[in-house]
Scaffold this active site. Structure first.
Site, PDB file in Angstrom:
ATOM      1  N   THR A  48       0.828  -1.209   0.000  1.00  0.00           N
ATOM      2  CA  THR A  48       0.000   0.000   0.000  1.00  0.00           C
ATOM      3  C   THR A  48       0.859   1.254   0.000  1.00  0.00           C
ATOM      4  OG1 THR A  48      -1.798  -1.150   1.114  1.00  0.00           O
ATOM      5  CG2 THR A  48      -1.823   1.252   1.239  1.00  0.00           C
ATOM      6  N   CYS A  49       1.934   1.219   0.751  1.00  0.00           N
ATOM      7  CA  CYS A  49       2.818   2.384   0.858  1.00  0.00           C
ATOM      8  C   CYS A  49       3.420   2.746  -0.498  1.00  0.00           C
ATOM      9  CB  CYS A  49       3.920   2.115   1.876  1.00  0.00           C
ATOM     10  SG  CYS A  49       3.321   1.609   3.498  1.00  0.00           S
TER      11      CYS A  49
END
Length: 160
Positions: A48-49
């Site tokens: 996600t990052c």
């Protein structure tokens, strides 16, 4: 206890990769006299990052500047070499400043640690965003669990 809106950021030291190698940066160095959009992630290069969080702030950098933000800062409990490599691979350049909180001192000082030991990640930072004006928290958006909503670039922009 977690930091809250109206609180001054605690003293902590980050590490930043520069052309001269790793350099220490205190909270005073980074936040004094400026308006900063800060976001924290559990880990560099994590799904996600890398796919959404960092790219969102890179893509919206001009909008942040247009709303009075002096700098965008990303921090994570990773070492300075990892943060430098992640910023380079994501083409963060001068758009997003990548600050390593290698020992988690800042995450701990603001009360936003995440225990990732169950996933083999050790102590990390929770996912959040905040607007900091001259070292004081003006907005704070902490994600609940694994969500990615309130810490996004779009959400923080909506608060400006």
């Amino acid at each position: 206890m977690s930091i809250k809106v109206g609180d001054k950021l605690p003293d902590a030291t980050f590490m930043e990769m520069t052309s001269d190698g790793p350099q220490p940066r205190t909270t005073a160095d980074v936040f004094s006299g400026k308006t900063i959009a800060l976001f924290a992630v559990p880990g560099a290069f994590t799904p996600t990052c890398s796919a959404r969080h960092l790219p969102g702030f890179i893509d919206k950098a001009d909008e942040f500047k247009g709303k009075g933000v002096d700098e965008i800062v990303c921090t994570s409990v990773n070492d300075v070499f990892v943060m430098g490599a992640w910023g380079k691979s994501a083409s963060a350049g001068e758009t997003v400043r990548m600050l390593a909180d290698g020992n988690g001192a800042f995450a701990s000082a603001v009360g936003l640690e995440l225990d990732g030991t169950g996933f083999g990640m050790g102590k990390r930072s929770q996912r959040y965003s905040m607007l900091v004006k001259d070292g004081v928290v003006a907005e704070l958006n902490v994600e609940q669990g694994p969500e990615f909503k309130v810490s996004s670039a779009d959400y923080l922009l909506g608060q400006l």
